[in-house]
Scaffold this motif. Structure first.
Motif, PDB file in Angstrom:
ATOM      1  N   MET A   1      -4.595  -4.110 -12.193  1.00 37.51           N
ATOM      2  CA  MET A   1      -3.734  -4.779 -11.250  1.00 37.51           C
ATOM      3  C   MET A   1      -4.294  -4.643  -9.842  1.00 37.51           C
ATOM      4  O   MET A   1      -4.923  -3.649  -9.512  1.00 37.51           O
ATOM      5  CB  MET A   1      -2.328  -4.180 -11.302  1.00 37.51           C
ATOM      6  CG  MET A   1      -1.573  -4.582 -12.538  1.00 37.51           C
ATOM      7  SD  MET A   1       0.204  -4.257 -12.607  1.00 37.51           S
ATOM      8  CE  MET A   1       0.625  -3.321 -11.241  1.00 37.51           C
ATOM      9  N   LYS A   2      -3.986  -5.632  -9.016  1.00 34.14           N
ATOM     10  CA  LYS A   2      -4.434  -5.588  -7.635  1.00 34.14           C
ATOM     11  C   LYS A   2      -3.537  -4.658  -6.831  1.00 34.14           C
ATOM     12  O   LYS A   2      -2.328  -4.599  -7.052  1.00 34.14           O
ATOM     13  CB  LYS A   2      -4.379  -6.973  -7.008  1.00 34.14           C
ATOM     14  CG  LYS A   2      -5.366  -7.946  -7.586  1.00 34.14           C
ATOM     15  CD  LYS A   2      -5.263  -9.269  -6.869  1.00 34.14           C
ATOM     16  CE  LYS A   2      -6.207 -10.273  -7.456  1.00 34.14           C
ATOM     17  NZ  LYS A   2      -6.089 -11.567  -6.774  1.00 34.14           N
ATOM     18  N   ALA A   3      -4.127  -3.971  -5.891  1.00 35.09           N
ATOM     19  CA  ALA A   3      -3.356  -3.084  -5.016  1.00 35.09           C
ATOM     20  C   ALA A   3      -2.710  -3.898  -3.900  1.00 35.09           C
ATOM     21  O   ALA A   3      -3.216  -4.935  -3.490  1.00 35.09           O
ATOM     22  CB  ALA A   3      -4.276  -2.024  -4.430  1.00 35.09           C
ATOM     23  N   ASP A   4      -1.567  -3.426  -3.417  1.00 32.66           N
ATOM     24  CA  ASP A   4      -0.844  -4.024  -2.290  1.00 32.66           C
ATOM     25  C   ASP A   4      -0.390  -5.456  -2.544  1.00 32.66           C
ATOM     26  O   ASP A   4      -0.370  -6.280  -1.632  1.00 32.66           O
ATOM     27  CB  ASP A   4      -1.689  -3.978  -1.011  1.00 32.66           C
ATOM     28  CG  ASP A   4      -2.061  -2.556  -0.621  1.00 32.66           C
ATOM     29  OD1 ASP A   4      -1.236  -1.659  -0.881  1.00 32.66           O
ATOM     30  OD2 ASP A   4      -3.160  -2.360  -0.080  1.00 32.66           O
ATOM     31  N   THR A   5      -0.014  -5.790  -3.767  1.00 27.82           N
ATOM     32  CA  THR A   5       0.493  -7.135  -4.043  1.00 27.82           C
ATOM     33  C   THR A   5       2.010  -7.191  -4.036  1.00 27.82           C
ATOM     34  O   THR A   5       2.581  -8.251  -3.838  1.00 27.82           O
ATOM     35  CB  THR A   5      -0.014  -7.657  -5.399  1.00 27.82           C
ATOM     36  OG1 THR A   5       0.393  -6.748  -6.422  1.00 27.82           O
ATOM     37  CG2 THR A   5      -1.518  -7.809  -5.400  1.00 27.82           C
ATOM     38  N   HIS A   6       2.656  -6.064  -4.249  1.00 30.68           N
ATOM     39  CA  HIS A   6       4.110  -6.034  -4.305  1.00 30.68           C
ATOM     40  C   HIS A   6       4.677  -5.463  -3.007  1.00 30.68           C
ATOM     41  O   HIS A   6       4.109  -4.549  -2.417  1.00 30.68           O
ATOM     42  CB  HIS A   6       4.583  -5.178  -5.480  1.00 30.68           C
ATOM     43  CG  HIS A   6       4.164  -5.728  -6.799  1.00 30.68           C
ATOM     44  ND1 HIS A   6       4.737  -6.851  -7.346  1.00 30.68           N
ATOM     45  CD2 HIS A   6       3.215  -5.325  -7.683  1.00 30.68           C
ATOM     46  CE1 HIS A   6       4.172  -7.112  -8.513  1.00 30.68           C
ATOM     47  NE2 HIS A   6       3.235  -6.195  -8.732  1.00 30.68           N
TER      48      HIS A   6
ATOM     49  N   ASP B   1       7.285  -3.302  -0.559  1.00 29.82           N
ATOM     50  CA  ASP B   1       7.872  -1.964  -0.693  1.00 29.82           C
ATOM     51  C   ASP B   1       9.309  -2.068  -1.170  1.00 29.82           C
ATOM     52  O   ASP B   1      10.079  -2.901  -0.698  1.00 29.82           O
ATOM     53  CB  ASP B   1       7.829  -1.232   0.645  1.00 29.82           C
ATOM     54  CG  ASP B   1       6.411  -0.877   1.050  1.00 29.82           C
ATOM     55  OD1 ASP B   1       5.567  -0.719   0.153  1.00 29.82           O
ATOM     56  OD2 ASP B   1       6.162  -0.774   2.263  1.00 29.82           O
TER      57      ASP B   1
END
Length: 82
Positions: A1-6, A8
């Motif tokens: 999974m890609k980091a920082d896609t969702h 907070d």
């Protein structure tokens, strides 16, 4: 999974402007306004209506008299097309 896609997912207080009721929950929304609740500072989101002030949930909902309107319609058009 890609980091920082969702976004907070953090604790937020929703405040009902009509009743003053506050709800502490978790959400992805953010706000610059804050409120202190139980000694902890949370971002606050003001909402115009919630379950604490909505007429359906508080039992103050008005019942429309649909029978009277139907009778009025039938009375007005009883001879139409005859």
């Amino acid at each position: 999974m890609k980091a920082d896609t969702h976004p907070d997912y953090a604790p937020v207080v929703f405040r009902d402007l009509a009743s003053g009721e506050t709800y502490l929950t978790r959400s992805t929304v953010t706000s610059d306004k804050t409120i202190e609740l139980d000694g902890v500072t949370y971002p606050v989101i003001d909402v115009e209506i919630s379950a604490a002030s909505h007429p359906f949930y508080t039992g103050k909902q008005r019942i429309m008299d649909s029978a009277g309107r139907v009778e009025k319609f039938n009375q007005r058009f009883k001879n139409f097309g005859a």
